[in-house]
Design an enzyme around this catalytic site. Structure first.
Site, PDB file in Angstrom:
ATOM      1  N   VAL A 475       0.829  -1.205   0.000  1.00 32.60           N
ATOM      2  CA  VAL A 475       0.000   0.000   0.000  1.00 32.60           C
ATOM      3  C   VAL A 475       0.870   1.265   0.000  1.00 32.60           C
ATOM      4  CG1 VAL A 475      -1.681   1.353   1.320  1.00 32.60           C
ATOM      5  CG2 VAL A 475      -1.968  -1.114   1.092  1.00 32.60           C
ATOM      6  N   ALA A 503       9.921   5.667   5.767  1.00 31.91           N
ATOM      7  CA  ALA A 503      10.586   4.765   6.712  1.00 31.91           C
ATOM      8  C   ALA A 503       9.809   3.470   6.862  1.00 31.91           C
ATOM      9  CB  ALA A 503      10.726   5.442   8.076  1.00 31.91           C
ATOM     10  N   LYS A 576      -5.735   0.053  11.479  1.00 30.25           N
ATOM     11  CA  LYS A 576      -6.951   0.013  12.295  1.00 30.25           C
ATOM     12  C   LYS A 576      -6.672  -0.128  13.788  1.00 30.25           C
ATOM     13  CE  LYS A 576      -8.593  -3.255   9.508  1.00 30.25           C
ATOM     14  NZ  LYS A 576      -7.926  -3.013   8.213  1.00 30.25           N
ATOM     15  N   VAL A 606     -12.114   1.398   7.231  1.00 30.70           N
ATOM     16  CA  VAL A 606     -13.347   0.633   7.074  1.00 30.70           C
ATOM     17  C   VAL A 606     -13.609   0.238   5.628  1.00 30.70           C
ATOM     18  CG1 VAL A 606     -15.861   0.684   7.366  1.00 30.70           C
ATOM     19  CG2 VAL A 606     -14.382   1.681   9.119  1.00 30.70           C
ATOM     20  N   ALA A 608     -11.571   0.963   2.701  1.00 37.02           N
ATOM     21  CA  ALA A 608     -10.463   1.135   1.746  1.00 37.02           C
ATOM     22  C   ALA A 608     -10.663   2.439   0.982  1.00 37.02           C
ATOM     23  CB  ALA A 608     -10.335  -0.061   0.824  1.00 37.02           C
ATOM     24  N   GLU A 664      -4.644 -11.458   3.614  1.00 33.62           N
ATOM     25  CA  GLU A 664      -3.334 -11.336   4.232  1.00 33.62           C
ATOM     26  C   GLU A 664      -2.477 -12.523   3.798  1.00 33.62           C
ATOM     27  OE1 GLU A 664      -2.309  -8.732   6.034  1.00 33.62           O
ATOM     28  OE2 GLU A 664      -4.263  -7.806   5.745  1.00 33.62           O
ATOM     29  N   ASP A 675     -10.674  -9.002  11.449  1.00 31.09           N
ATOM     30  CA  ASP A 675     -10.529  -7.748  10.704  1.00 31.09           C
ATOM     31  C   ASP A 675     -11.892  -7.090  10.477  1.00 31.09           C
ATOM     32  OD1 ASP A 675      -8.780  -5.905   9.127  1.00 31.09           O
ATOM     33  OD2 ASP A 675     -10.075  -6.564   7.494  1.00 31.09           O
ATOM     34  N   LYS A 679     -13.399  -3.335  11.919  1.00 32.82           N
ATOM     35  CA  LYS A 679     -14.089  -2.332  11.100  1.00 32.82           C
ATOM     36  C   LYS A 679     -15.470  -2.023  11.679  1.00 32.82           C
ATOM     37  CE  LYS A 679     -11.781  -3.668   6.775  1.00 32.82           C
ATOM     38  NZ  LYS A 679     -11.965  -4.234   5.409  1.00 32.82           N
ATOM     39  N   GLY A 794      -7.768  -4.642  -2.385  1.00 31.82           N
ATOM     40  CA  GLY A 794      -6.766  -4.314  -3.395  1.00 31.82           C
ATOM     41  C   GLY A 794      -5.918  -3.133  -2.981  1.00 31.82           C
TER      42      GLY A 794
END
Length: 813
Positions: A475, A503, A576, A606, A608, A664, A675, A679, A794
């Site tokens: 990401v 970083a 999150k 929540v 994307a 994942e 997950d 959310k 994605g």
């Protein structure tokens, strides 16, 4: 007659000096001119250095050699450009000046001191030499020049090094040369009535030009320098500052007082009474109009103010005490004490309660002022009439200036709001009765940031975003690529994104003015404790619109968001962990963001790239009330359960989702439902439910007797054992026009995550292939719910969601 003054940078080398002379020649074709010349750039500093060396008995002859060699090279270059130059005559003149220079320095070394008269004489050599050079070049061009010895025309009184002109004498003396066509005079230099050489102080050559203009009753006075004119802010501090074409005398004097380097108050003040317009022009662009300063400047209908300026190295002195209230003459006494010290007061502010008086002086004058006040007010301090005298060092004064401010509402509010938005604390405030200037005292370390913030607020110039990115996985890397691709389009829309730091746990790179995104990965170097480095660096950089961008799933990073607010950074997070941590931390984050006036944005937590949080919060803020919520909150589980309808075995669907990077690396993280529960927790808290993660019911997705232990490969292999479990359910439901969906729901203030059976009437029925869907049934959206649907899995959409949050930190037109 028009007076033209050329500064040191305009004469900085032989080519430039030659261009100045060409400008003079062109102007002579139009009208008579009187020319004032400064020392060549750097020469006065060299002279000062040599005096200091001689006083300290440090070898100074190298300064004389450097001065001689510098001017000899200069003459050689001039002779090359102008073959008719009387080179030997010019060399002889400079040699004589160097002889005087050497003799005077010997005397200074001998007595280890430099009397004021000698100091003035040595500093005058820069203007003496440059004027002779201009005179020689003009002569080589066939121009007849009337040379005026400044010591015979500018008569002064007072200290020799900060002399005060005697205007009646100037008027009398210059009357003799009013009818000449081309006058030439050294700037900075004058003499007292006894014939002693004196100097006109800082910006002395500009002052000489304005005095000459008044004495000659000139049509204009022009200051030629190395910039196009006066800008809305110092262009060295604010690169997109705008050139000001017209300005009033009053505006110019305020700006000059508050640090505008091109102007000095005394230069403008002397022209005001004679109503002589002043022009600031660029020697390197003689065709440009520059800035005109006159009695009647055209009001700018678009901009609310004329300019922003500031002064650094200020000390604020605060005198306070209950006994001062109603004590007549206290303010007069304080400022009388300061005046007797020979200290100038820059700004005054007094509380309406009369409990305190504060004022500003130049930093170097703070100690002498403080001591004088302590001594003179000793009895008042003992009697507690005055409780204390405090000095705040390293302050700055920032001001906004404009004649039109008095007729426009909300200027002060906009000024102070822009400082507050930049997290800059105001120590004191002052406004003149003319309403032409509003000033604020701030911490000196914040001055550059303050000028940027105020200028951007008033002039709508380029909006800058400074990013400090933590996490460069899929990401983070995708977001950097998107920023790089959008760079030019954003610039066209007035937005510049600078990635100042990147970083992860092992590597780090920082560039205050922005990292080259075409090569960022190669610039990173091995490093540890990188989050601490980023926060420390941000505190030093003082970005105007700095953002800590968290692209990790790290609990440690999320626990440092408050530290980021303190460092002056907004926080934008795809992580999150913070919002799904304890409810106490959830509340504290919002309280601290509000305290430090920072933004905390987390749209991607929540949905994307889907605008779930933004729209959901607006529903609640507008007074709507949530009745029920249901949604498919996981793109990976959307894909997996949708694949079952196409008769793809469950194990194969999981592997496909993993190959597409929807899940994942370990799909058990997705299949646990944790997950989705995070959310759902965030959404629930957004509507005001004060719940913890443990309050959410998470039903098992996999059969309870299924063994999820072992390595990832073992787990994926074992999934085949439950293919029939899901296929049987899917076939039976298909016959009833129903499907399985992994749903998060809020009903009656209770939260649940689990597999649901939905029919064709349910908005979630057709949601699959990685799509997310959020179904809000509210008082207003009932019986037909408000639905937001789109891809929620994605790398690209998640990065674009972060990009959207980044752009929320600036105003978009």
């Amino acid at each position: 007659m028009h007076v033209l003054k050329f500064g040191g940078t305009s004469l900085g080398n032989a080519k430039r000096l030659s261009q100045v002379c060409q400008t003079i020649c062109k102007r002579l074709q139009l009208h008579p001119v009187a020319v004032v010349v400064s020392a060549i750039a750097g020469v006065t500093n060299m002279l000062e250095l040599s005096i200091q060396k001689a006083k300290e008995d440090v070898p100074y002859t190298i300064c004389i050699d450097e001065m001689m060699n510098f001017h000899q090279r200069f003459i050689d270059e001039l002779a090359h450009i102008h073959p008719n130059l009387l080179k030997q005559e010019l060399e002889s003149f400079i040699f004589e000046v160097m002889e005087q220079y050497s003799t005077l320095l010997q005397g200074v070394q001998l007595i280890k001191d430099c009397p004021e008269k000698i100091h003035c004489k040595i500093l005058s050599f820069g203007e003496v030499i440059s004027t002779q050079m201009v005179r020689s070049v003009l002569g080589s061009l066939g121009i007849t020049v009337t040379f005026l010895d400044a010591t015979s025309y500018i008569k002064t009184k007072g200290p020799l090094s900060e002399a005060i002109p005697i205007m009646p004498e100037l008027m009398r003396l210059f009357a003799k040369v009013k009818n000449n066509t081309c006058l030439l005079m050294s700037g900075f230099i004058a003499s007292d009535m006894a014939g002693n050489l004196s100097l006109l102080g800082r910006n002395g050559s500009d002052y000489s030009a304005s005095l000459m203009a008044v004495a000659l009753n000139a049509e204009s006075c022009e200051i030629w320098t190395d910039v196009d004119g006066i800008y809305t802010a110092d262009p060295n501090q604010v690169p997109d500052a705008k050139l000001i074409r017209d300005m009033s005398y009053g505006e110019a004097m305020e700006l000059a007082f508050y640090g505008a380097k091109i102007l000095h108050p005394k230069t403008t003040a002397v022209l005001v009474s004679a109503q002589i317009p002043l022009f600031i022009k660029n020697s390197f662009k003689p065709e440009e109009e520059g800035t005109k300063i006159s009695a009647f400047a055209k009001p700018d209908q678009k901009d609310l103010i004329r300019a922003v300026s500031y002064i650094k190295d200020i000390a604020l002195i605060n005198i306070y005490g209950a006994g001062m209230k109603g004590s007549p003459g206290m303010a007069a006494r304080v400022f009388d004490i300061v005046a007797k010290c020979g200290v100038s007061v820059i700004l005054i502010s007094q509380a309406s309660s009369e409990y305190s008086i504060c004022f500003c002086v130049i930093g170097k004058d703070a100690e002498i002022t403080y001591k004088a006040l302590q001594e003179a007010l000793y009895l008042e301090l003992q009697a507690k009439i005055v409780e204390n005298i405090e000095v705040m060092h390293d302050q700055a004064i920032i001001c906004i200036v404009g004649d039109e401010m008095r007729t426009r509402y909300g200027i002060a509010g906009k000024f102070f709001s822009s400082l507050a938005h930049a997290c800059i604390n105001i120590v004191a405030i002052a406004q003149g009765s003319s309403e032409r200037c509003i000033s604020a005292v701030i911490n000196g370390h914040d001055s550059a940031k303050a000028v940027h913030a105020v200028h951007r607020s008033f002039f709508h110039t380029l909006q800058t975003i400074e990013l400090y990115i933590v996490g460069i996985g899929s990401v983070g890397s995708e977001l950097i690529e998107q920023i790089k691709l959008q760079h030019h389009d954003l610039l066209r829309n007035g937005i510049e994104i600078k990635v100042c730091a990147i970083a992860n746990t092992r590597k780090y790179v920082h560039r205050e003015n922005g990292i080259d995104l075409a090569n960022w990965s190669n610039l990173m170097h091995s490093s540890s404790n990188n989050l601490k480095k980023i926060l420390a660096q941000a505190s030093l950089d003082k970005p105007l619109n700095g953002i800590l961008l968290d692209c990790t799933a790290s609990k440690e990073i999320s626990s440092n968001y408050i530290a980021a607010f303190k460092a002056g950074l907004h926080v934008i997070s795809a992580n999150k962990q913070a919002n799904s941590s304890t409810y106490a931390y959830y509340q504290e984050l919002r309280a601290k963001a509000d305290k430090y006036k920072r933004l905390f944005l987390y749209e991607t937590n929540v949905g994307a790239g889907l605008p779930i949080i933004y729209n959901f919060k607006n529903l609640i803020k507008s007074g709507d009330q949530l009745l029920d919520f249901s949604g498919i909150l996981s793109g990976s589980l959307s894909f997996i359960f949708g694949a079952l309808e196409d008769d793809i075995p469950f194990s194969e669907a999981v592997n496909l989702a993993r190959d597409k990077k929807f899940t994942e690396p370990d799909p058990r993280d997705d299949l646990s439902g944790i997950d989705v529960a995070r959310k759902l927790l965030i959404l629930a808290r957004e509507i005001g439910l004060q719940i913890e993660f443990e309050d959410i019911q998470v039903d098992a997705i996999l059969p309870l007797d299924f063994d999820i232990s072992g390595s990832i490969d073992t787990f994926l292999l074992n999934l085949k054992k439950i293919d029939s479990y899901f296929s049987e359910k899917t076939i039976k439901l298909r016959q009833k026009n129903k499907v399985l969906r992994l749903v998060g729901e809020i009903k009656n203030h209770k939260c649940r995550v689990g597999i649901c059976v939905v029919d064709k009437m349910d908005p979630l029925y057709s949601v699959k292939n990685g799509e997310n869907a959020f179904v809000f049934l509210t008082k207003r959206y009932s019986p037909i719910p408000f639905v937001i649907r789109g891809y929620g899995a994605g790398v690209g959409v998640t990065a674009s969601g972060l990009f959207g949050d980044i752009l929320k930190t600036v105003s978009l037109n």
